[in-house]
Write a protein that holds these residues in place. Sequence first.
Motif, PDB file in Angstrom:
ATOM      1  N   LEU A  39       1.062  -1.138  -0.184  1.00 31.03           N
ATOM      2  CA  LEU A  39      -0.053   0.103  -0.013  1.00 31.03           C
ATOM      3  C   LEU A  39       0.928   1.339  -0.072  1.00 31.03           C
ATOM      4  O   LEU A  39       0.660   2.275  -0.833  1.00 31.03           O
ATOM      5  N   GLY A  40       1.825   1.180   0.804  1.00 31.29           N
ATOM      6  CA  GLY A  40       2.688   2.253   0.958  1.00 31.29           C
ATOM      7  C   GLY A  40       3.466   2.750  -0.652  1.00 31.29           C
ATOM      8  O   GLY A  40       3.615   3.915  -1.024  1.00 31.29           O
ATOM      9  N   LEU A  41       3.645   1.550  -1.195  1.00 33.73           N
ATOM     10  CA  LEU A  41       4.530   1.737  -2.514  1.00 33.73           C
ATOM     11  C   LEU A  41       3.483   2.193  -3.403  1.00 33.73           C
ATOM     12  O   LEU A  41       3.803   3.090  -4.372  1.00 33.73           O
ATOM     13  N   TYR A  94       3.005   6.478   9.957  1.00 33.43           N
ATOM     14  CA  TYR A  94       2.437   5.590  10.659  1.00 33.43           C
ATOM     15  C   TYR A  94       2.067   4.151   9.984  1.00 33.43           C
ATOM     16  O   TYR A  94       1.969   2.899  10.699  1.00 33.43           O
ATOM     17  N   LEU A  95       1.861   4.197   8.945  1.00 27.75           N
ATOM     18  CA  LEU A  95       1.651   2.883   7.886  1.00 27.75           C
ATOM     19  C   LEU A  95       2.857   1.822   8.141  1.00 27.75           C
ATOM     20  O   LEU A  95       2.787   0.722   8.416  1.00 27.75           O
ATOM     21  N   ILE A  96       4.023   2.575   7.766  1.00 24.51           N
ATOM     22  CA  ILE A  96       5.052   1.636   7.693  1.00 24.51           C
ATOM     23  C   ILE A  96       5.884   1.539   8.666  1.00 24.51           C
ATOM     24  O   ILE A  96       6.205   0.537   9.164  1.00 24.51           O
ATOM     25  N   GLU A  97       6.185   2.623   9.310  1.00 25.61           N
ATOM     26  CA  GLU A  97       7.314   2.821  10.568  1.00 25.61           C
ATOM     27  C   GLU A  97       6.499   2.013  12.011  1.00 25.61           C
ATOM     28  O   GLU A  97       7.220   1.427  12.645  1.00 25.61           O
ATOM     29  N   ASP A  98       5.344   2.457  12.124  1.00 25.24           N
ATOM     30  CA  ASP A  98       4.505   2.090  13.069  1.00 25.24           C
ATOM     31  C   ASP A  98       3.414   0.780  12.903  1.00 25.24           C
ATOM     32  O   ASP A  98       2.937   0.205  13.890  1.00 25.24           O
ATOM     33  N   HIS A 148      13.245   1.949   9.837  1.00 25.33           N
ATOM     34  CA  HIS A 148      12.697   2.121  11.391  1.00 25.33           C
ATOM     35  C   HIS A 148      11.367   1.465  11.736  1.00 25.33           C
ATOM     36  O   HIS A 148      11.200   2.036  12.688  1.00 25.33           O
ATOM     37  N   SER A 149      11.266   0.618  10.825  1.00 22.86           N
ATOM     38  CA  SER A 149       9.753  -0.129  11.038  1.00 22.86           C
ATOM     39  C   SER A 149       9.992  -1.032  12.348  1.00 22.86           C
ATOM     40  O   SER A 149      11.154  -1.466  12.543  1.00 22.86           O
ATOM     41  N   VAL A 150       8.833  -1.434  12.889  1.00 20.66           N
ATOM     42  CA  VAL A 150       8.826  -2.346  13.964  1.00 20.66           C
ATOM     43  C   VAL A 150       9.250  -3.757  13.897  1.00 20.66           C
ATOM     44  O   VAL A 150       9.345  -4.124  12.723  1.00 20.66           O
ATOM     45  N   LYS A 163      23.082  -1.325   6.792  1.00 24.99           N
ATOM     46  CA  LYS A 163      21.583  -1.022   6.857  1.00 24.99           C
ATOM     47  C   LYS A 163      20.682  -1.971   6.206  1.00 24.99           C
ATOM     48  O   LYS A 163      21.056  -2.701   5.257  1.00 24.99           O
ATOM     49  N   SER A 164      19.480  -1.962   6.594  1.00 22.01           N
ATOM     50  CA  SER A 164      18.262  -2.851   5.983  1.00 22.01           C
ATOM     51  C   SER A 164      17.256  -2.209   6.170  1.00 22.01           C
ATOM     52  O   SER A 164      16.924  -1.312   7.305  1.00 22.01           O
ATOM     53  N   PHE A 165      16.291  -2.648   5.452  1.00 18.04           N
ATOM     54  CA  PHE A 165      15.110  -1.722   5.323  1.00 18.04           C
ATOM     55  C   PHE A 165      14.008  -2.987   5.204  1.00 18.04           C
ATOM     56  O   PHE A 165      14.044  -3.812   4.229  1.00 18.04           O
ATOM     57  N   HIS A 166      13.034  -3.127   6.167  1.00 19.27           N
ATOM     58  CA  HIS A 166      12.067  -4.063   6.128  1.00 19.27           C
ATOM     59  C   HIS A 166      10.509  -3.735   6.335  1.00 19.27           C
ATOM     60  O   HIS A 166      10.300  -2.677   7.027  1.00 19.27           O
ATOM     61  N   LYS A 167       9.701  -4.765   6.159  1.00 17.72           N
ATOM     62  CA  LYS A 167       8.260  -4.518   6.674  1.00 17.72           C
ATOM     63  C   LYS A 167       7.849  -6.151   6.987  1.00 17.72           C
ATOM     64  O   LYS A 167       7.792  -7.027   6.223  1.00 17.72           O
TER      65      LYS A 167
END
Length: 284
Positions: A63-65, A115-119, A202-204, A218-222
Amino acid sequence: MLLFLAGCKTQSIKSEFNDSIYHLIKNKKLDIGISVRDNTGDEIVSYNQNKKYKLYSVSKYFLGLYILDQVDKGNLNLNQPVIFSKKDLKPDLYSPLRDSNPLGTTLTLKESIKYLIEDSDNNVFDKLIDISGGFQRLNLFVHQIVPNKNKFAINAGYSDSETLFQSNVITPSLTTEILYKMENRQIISDESLNLLKFYMQHSVNNKRIQGLLQTKTKSFHKSGTSGRKDGIITATNDIGIVELQDEQSFSIAVFISNSHEDDATNEYIIAKLADIIYDRLNNM
């Protein structure tokens, strides 16, 4: 000859990773799907890669994309207001936004994406689906990136029934294909990519892909996580991009389903897989 040697090297790496996967999941009561692509887009790790797994909060990445693609096209604006009424902030959903603003609030679209991605806010997901045009447009967007309608679907939000929500699915292979294309500037603009990756960094639930890599790179995740029923967890997922030392990267998707193992074990499997792949690719 060079192509032959390269092919042999690739097969050797795949064999190494398959051995690592076997030892990690040996005697574990779970179902796991894995896909990893290197910086060329080659799928160097694959295990149940074409099996469909339930997304849970991994759906928020897509959805963010999609929303950032709409920003790039001028259909949405990062500074436009998004009004969250008290009615929008449902009490029975995971929602840091509601917890800090129980009577409602107004955010910019950019703040809402955070809020959608990080939180990983469930109320924000449902609101952003509405303002971005609904599930049909989100699915059409993803199917245009990777035209395989049988391997991806998001048809439900967090206010829908659990049965309908579990129909949100994807395959690990399709996931890393999209991550690879995003990282290689084939989907959204550099500005949108940098914003999305910042929130993903910085996602949970950073005990998974980021669990053993936080001091290395560095890494980037969901991530995505279900509840448990009768001691069995439906989903412990994580997808993302990991930077390598040579300014390249790899994309990774791990979906653990129907696991009888505890949370720490499930998360360690994902963390260890990411760590093994990172170390091996850096030493090629």
